[in-house]
Each structure stands twice: as structure tokens, then as C-alpha cells.
Design a protein around this motif. Sequence first.
Motif, short mmCIF file in Angstrom:
data_model
loop_
_atom_site.label_atom_id
_atom_site.label_comp_id
_atom_site.label_asym_id
_atom_site.label_seq_id
_atom_site.Cartn_x
_atom_site.Cartn_y
_atom_site.Cartn_z
N ASP A 13 33.79 32.50 49.96
CA ASP A 13 34.20 31.69 49.13
C ASP A 13 35.65 31.40 48.96
N ASN A 14 36.19 30.32 48.86
CA ASN A 14 37.55 30.08 48.58
C ASN A 14 37.95 29.97 47.33
N VAL A 15 37.97 31.31 46.72
CA VAL A 15 38.20 31.55 45.22
C VAL A 15 39.52 32.01 45.21
N ASP A 16 39.76 33.33 46.01
CA ASP A 16 40.98 33.94 45.92
C ASP A 16 41.89 33.70 46.80
N GLY A 17 41.36 33.09 47.87
CA GLY A 17 42.25 32.70 49.00
C GLY A 17 42.84 34.05 49.70
N VAL B 17 34.89 54.84 41.98
CA VAL B 17 34.40 53.55 41.64
C VAL B 17 32.92 53.44 41.59
N LYS B 18 32.43 53.13 40.37
CA LYS B 18 31.06 52.87 40.25
C LYS B 18 30.59 51.47 39.62
N PRO B 19 29.68 50.84 39.85
CA PRO B 19 29.17 49.67 39.47
C PRO B 19 29.28 49.49 37.70
N TRP B 20 29.52 48.22 37.41
CA TRP B 20 29.39 48.14 35.91
C TRP B 20 29.21 46.63 35.64
N VAL B 21 28.69 46.75 34.24
CA VAL B 21 28.18 45.43 33.82
C VAL B 21 29.03 44.56 33.09
N ARG B 22 29.15 43.42 33.27
CA ARG B 22 29.92 42.40 32.06
C ARG B 22 29.33 41.25 31.96
N PHE B 42 38.92 46.31 44.52
CA PHE B 42 38.62 45.03 44.00
C PHE B 42 37.52 45.00 42.92
N SER B 43 37.29 44.30 41.99
CA SER B 43 36.17 44.08 41.08
C SER B 43 36.39 45.64 40.23
N ALA B 44 37.38 46.22 39.81
CA ALA B 44 37.56 47.12 39.28
C ALA B 44 37.24 46.97 37.55
N LYS B 45 36.65 48.10 37.08
CA LYS B 45 36.27 47.89 35.54
C LYS B 45 37.72 47.68 34.68
N PRO B 46 38.05 47.03 33.91
CA PRO B 46 39.26 46.78 33.17
C PRO B 46 39.21 48.03 32.12
N ASP B 47 40.62 48.36 31.92
CA ASP B 47 40.78 49.32 30.97
C ASP B 47 40.13 48.71 29.63
N PRO B 48 39.54 49.75 28.73
CA PRO B 48 39.28 49.45 27.35
C PRO B 48 40.44 48.91 26.69
N THR B 49 41.44 49.69 26.86
CA THR B 49 42.76 49.24 25.88
C THR B 49 43.68 48.56 27.06
N PRO B 50 43.80 47.21 26.87
CA PRO B 50 44.72 46.49 28.12
C PRO B 50 46.10 47.03 28.01
N ASN B 51 46.22 47.44 29.02
CA ASN B 51 48.09 47.80 29.46
C ASN B 51 49.01 46.83 29.73
N PRO B 52 49.85 46.69 29.20
CA PRO B 52 50.72 45.54 29.62
C PRO B 52 51.57 45.90 30.95
N VAL B 125 37.98 35.07 39.76
CA VAL B 125 39.63 35.37 39.98
C VAL B 125 40.11 36.68 39.55
N SER B 126 39.86 36.76 38.24
CA SER B 126 40.39 37.98 37.49
C SER B 126 39.71 39.26 37.89
N LEU B 127 39.12 39.48 38.95
CA LEU B 127 38.76 40.60 39.64
C LEU B 127 39.50 41.08 40.56
N ASN B 128 40.41 40.07 41.02
CA ASN B 128 41.30 40.24 42.20
C ASN B 128 42.80 40.85 41.81
N PRO B 129 42.82 41.93 42.13
CA PRO B 129 44.33 42.52 41.80
C PRO B 129 45.48 42.03 42.66
N ILE B 130 45.14 41.50 43.73
CA ILE B 130 46.14 41.09 44.72
C ILE B 130 46.77 40.06 44.36
N ILE B 131 48.22 39.75 44.52
CA ILE B 131 48.89 38.44 44.44
C ILE B 131 48.42 37.14 44.91
N ARG B 132 48.23 36.20 44.34
CA ARG B 132 47.53 34.92 45.03
C ARG B 132 48.81 34.12 45.67
#
Lengths: 163, 207
Positions: A13-17, B17-22, B42-52, B125-132
Motif C-alpha cells: 500500500d502506498n500509504v506511508d511511503g 506489544v499485544k494486539p489492540w482494538v480500535r 509500528f501500529s502501537a497502541k496510543p497512550d491513554p493520556t496524549p503526551n506532547p 497513517v497515524s499508526l506510523n511513527p516514522i517521519i514521512r
Amino acid sequence: DISGTFFTSEWIDNVDGLLPIEIKEDWLQNTYERRIIVSVQPYNIPDEDFDPRLNGVLLYIRMGSKVYKPTKEQLALQDAGISDDKWYYIALSIPTVVVIFFVLMYFFLYANGKNRDFTDVTRKALNKKRRVLGKFSEMKKFKTMRNHKYTELPSYKKTGKQN
Amino acid sequence: ARAVHRPKEKMTTSEEVKPWVRTIYGSLNEIVTPTVIAGVTFSAKPDPTPNPLQPWVSLKKDGTPQTIKPEIKKGRTQKQKPDYSTYFKTATMHTFSYEELKAVNMDPDDVHEEEEFVDEDDTYVSLNPIIRCTPDRYFSKGPAKDIPSEPFCTPRENSDWKVGKTYFVTWYTRFFEDENSDTVADKVRVHLSYVKEKSVEMGNHKR
């Protein structure tokens, strides 16, 4: 197939690139380094029309260097009390065996000091040093040699002036 | 006397890391399975309290990941997660009639056109922690360094990839946009191909 291509990923998938690639040793084909080109082919461009050189990036894949220091896995094993210390035991056991041997040897020699008799050995060695050459005429090498018998040197009558 | 260095405790199985439901698109439930590649989750469960000051992952020139921790200095947050500007937004022209706006300086027969940027669907896209990769991160390549590296951001030209290591190839997804239909290619694949070298170019690397 694109000529010269040794790795082609699945259609992703070309989503994240992004795509993670782990470098395999086989790709080097028994060489230290190879120059390669990385290219991305979109789904709407067929293989015949796709040219990897058009937008590809040139780079090198290399064998890399091996660093002999504990890896994270080794450190984790050490932390868990599992270690491969065979070489350590071998390195320790060799000098230990040698030291024990010399200690036993010392006590053995000390205990048997009075019963030891090397005189026959020593006499033989000493006799070799004290060998008597014997008569010159009996020597094998000089037996056939014609030697003049000793005669008195000529003597002269002393004159009156000398007396 | 030397202080004993005790390594940090390793993750136990309960911390793995364990599977989670969203819930996506309002009502759809989805099981997300996190994956760890080259130390990046990748696809890590976000923290319940968002950390800036949530760490994010940047990439070095050769494509190896590098974790960046934002920090606050003199009241300002530094090394923040990059802002992608409008690179991943879709521009649309919105036409306003006089009846809609009722602007004082607008003739009743006129229409006002304004460009609007619609955010992309960030469900995955939000599941990817790497810079795009975005065009402002392109580098220059070629002997004269005058060719943009589009569509790639990493790896840079003449990088060294070493056997056994994992590197991230990143490209600007919208580079593969069809001009006629204005749609971005939804599937791509990456090729690695050998390049013939001249004898003078071979083996110049200092081992």
C-alpha cells in the motif's frame, strides 16, 4: 522482469511511503561490495515501461565489518546466568595441570632421594672425559706410519775454550 | 572502586506489544497488531493520556531509524514531530455565491473562489511513527548535485548499506499521482537492481 533486479518487494500500500529492507549476504554474490539502484514502481506503470534508472537512487551494499564485542543477546544471556565459558576453563586448566605435575614431581623426587643411584651413569660420563689416548704407535691411524726411533742428538766434544 | 553498571531490565512477556482494538470510521472495529521492525514499533497502541513530548522516529541519511525526543527549552518545544504542511492535503476550490457570504464589498452577481485544503484520511497513517517523506526533504543527487532525489528521501545517494542491517526506503507517496485522474497510485513495489561499474570505480572504498 527488470534486468539486473535481484530483489522485488510485494505490491504494498502506498500509504506511508516507506519499506524496511534487510540486507542479505546473498545479494553480494561473493563480493565485498556491489553498487545498486533503488527504485519504486507504481501500480499503474507496467514492467515493460518501467525504468529503474529514471528516478532511482544509487548506493552501495557492503559486507560490513565484524565487531567482536558482546552483543545485546550475549549480554542478556550473561544477565540470565547463561554463559559459554569453555575457553575460560581450558585456559585455566592447562597451567593448573602443569603446576600440579611439578608439585607431585618435587615430592616424588624428595621421597626417593635416598634410593636413587645414578653412579653407573655418571661414571660412564666421567670416564668418557678421562679417556686415555694410549701409545702413539698403537693408534690405528698411525700404525702404518714409519717412524724413526729416537736416537740421541749428536753431541760435540767440548773444546778447551768452552770449558 | 568502580560503580557496578547494571543493565536495564529487559521487557518481559507481559510488556510485549499485544494486539489492540480500535474503532475506525465511526463504527467499525478493527484489531490492530503492532509490529516491531528494526527497533521501531509500528501500529502501537496510543497512550491513554496524549503526551506532547512523545518521541518520534527520524531517519538518518542511509535510512536507519533514530528516535527523537522532543524537549522544552526556554518555554519552547524543540525537536517536535515534523509538520507536513499541505503536502498530504487535497486542494479544492470552493465557490461562494453572494447569498452565502453576503460580503459588504461583493457585488450580488459575483462569486468568490477560495482554495481549501482537505486533510487526508489519517486512519492508517497515524499508526506510523516514522517521519514521512515530503518534497522539502528531497536531497540533490548526481555528479553535480543538481538533480532532485524525487521521489526518495532516504536513502541518500552513495549511502552504504551493510549486510544484516535493516534500512528504511522512504518516498513521497503523492509523487505517483496520475495527472489525468488526480489519483495517487494505491500500490507500489520496490526494486533493487545491480549497476555495472567501471573497473576504475570498483573497490575504491576504504575497508
